[in-house]
Each structure stands twice: as C-alpha cells, then as structure tokens.
Design a protein around this motif. Structure first.
Motif, short mmCIF file in Angstrom:
data_model
loop_
_atom_site.label_atom_id
_atom_site.label_comp_id
_atom_site.label_asym_id
_atom_site.label_seq_id
_atom_site.Cartn_x
_atom_site.Cartn_y
_atom_site.Cartn_z
N ARG A 11 12.34 -5.23 -43.74
CA ARG A 11 12.48 -5.65 -42.35
C ARG A 11 11.23 -6.37 -41.86
N ILE A 12 10.06 -5.82 -42.17
CA ILE A 12 8.80 -6.44 -41.77
C ILE A 12 8.61 -7.78 -42.49
N MET A 13 8.94 -7.80 -43.79
CA MET A 13 8.83 -9.04 -44.57
C MET A 13 9.71 -10.13 -43.97
N GLU A 14 10.90 -9.80 -43.54
CA GLU A 14 11.79 -10.79 -42.91
C GLU A 14 11.19 -11.30 -41.61
N SER A 15 10.53 -10.44 -40.87
CA SER A 15 9.87 -10.86 -39.64
C SER A 15 8.75 -11.85 -39.96
N VAL A 16 7.98 -11.56 -41.00
CA VAL A 16 6.92 -12.48 -41.42
C VAL A 16 7.52 -13.82 -41.80
N LEU A 44 0.52 -9.42 -40.77
CA LEU A 44 0.64 -10.29 -41.94
C LEU A 44 1.10 -11.66 -41.47
N LEU A 45 0.49 -12.70 -42.04
CA LEU A 45 0.81 -14.07 -41.66
C LEU A 45 1.60 -14.76 -42.77
N ASN A 46 2.59 -15.53 -42.38
CA ASN A 46 3.44 -16.23 -43.34
C ASN A 46 2.68 -17.40 -43.97
N ASP A 47 3.02 -17.68 -45.22
CA ASP A 47 2.53 -18.88 -45.89
C ASP A 47 3.65 -19.36 -46.81
N ASP A 48 3.45 -20.52 -47.41
CA ASP A 48 4.50 -21.11 -48.23
C ASP A 48 4.45 -20.70 -49.70
N PRO A 82 -2.07 -16.50 -51.45
CA PRO A 82 -2.97 -16.76 -50.32
C PRO A 82 -2.65 -15.90 -49.08
N LEU A 83 -1.88 -14.82 -49.24
CA LEU A 83 -1.48 -13.98 -48.10
C LEU A 83 -2.69 -13.61 -47.26
#
Length: 102
Positions: free
Chosen positions: A56-61, A28-32, A94-95
């Motif tokens: 935990r995964i979301m925080e990593s993203v 998963l790639l981060n966006d604003d 836009p994830l």
C-alpha cells in the motif's frame, strides 16, 4: 522516612508535565529506477511493515511521488532513513527518503 519525599506525600498539588519529543515522518520519494519490489522489501525489512501495508505504501510512492514509511522520534527516524538509503545504494538503487517534522 528517607531524605526524599514523594510530592504526593508532601501534600503538593502541582503536577509535573513532560513534553513528548517531536515526531518525524520518514518519507520515501519516487524515482524512475528503484523497483517496486525493492521498496516493498525495504518497508518490510527496515520499517517492519506487513506485506500488505508495504504494498500500500509502495503504491502511494509510485502514484503520488512519496509515501510515509513510518513516524518516529528524530533519532530513530534518521537511523531508519540512513539504513534505507545505504541498503538502496548497496543494491544500486537511487531511492531517497527525507524526514518531515510532524
């Protein structure tokens, strides 16, 4: 006896080796714009992560720009990536996610 013999019964010492299919990481790639809650929701709903693992995964993203949602054979990884992006678009986010060969 039938027309087919088990190699072990025939006295053969050769072993058949099978190669496992390659695995792919769904990243998963981060966006604003995509909310943290939505990322957690996707991780629980599509990737069947526990609430704790999803956070935990979301925080990593969020912190490093990407996070691994799971590792699967190609067909499963591609399907989960497509489901994730379809669900995001359906919720006006836009994830994005990409596949990385392991």
């Amino acid at each position: 006896m039938n027309d087919f013999e088990d190699e072990n019964e025939a006295g053969s010492d050769s072993a058949v080796e099978f190669e496992l299919p390659p695995k792919y990481k769904v990243v998963l790639l981060n966006d604003d714009f995509t909310t943290k809650d939505f990322v957690v929701y996707v991780l629980v709903d599509i990737f069947k992560k526990s609430e704790l693992d999803a956070e935990r995964i979301m925080e990593s993203v969020h912190r490093s720009g990407k996070g691994v949602a799971g590792v699967y054979p190609y067909d499963i990884a591609a399907t989960k990536a497509r489901m994730t992006m379809d669900k995001a678009r359906g919720n006006s986010f836009p994830l994005k996610c990409v596949l990385e060969k392991e």
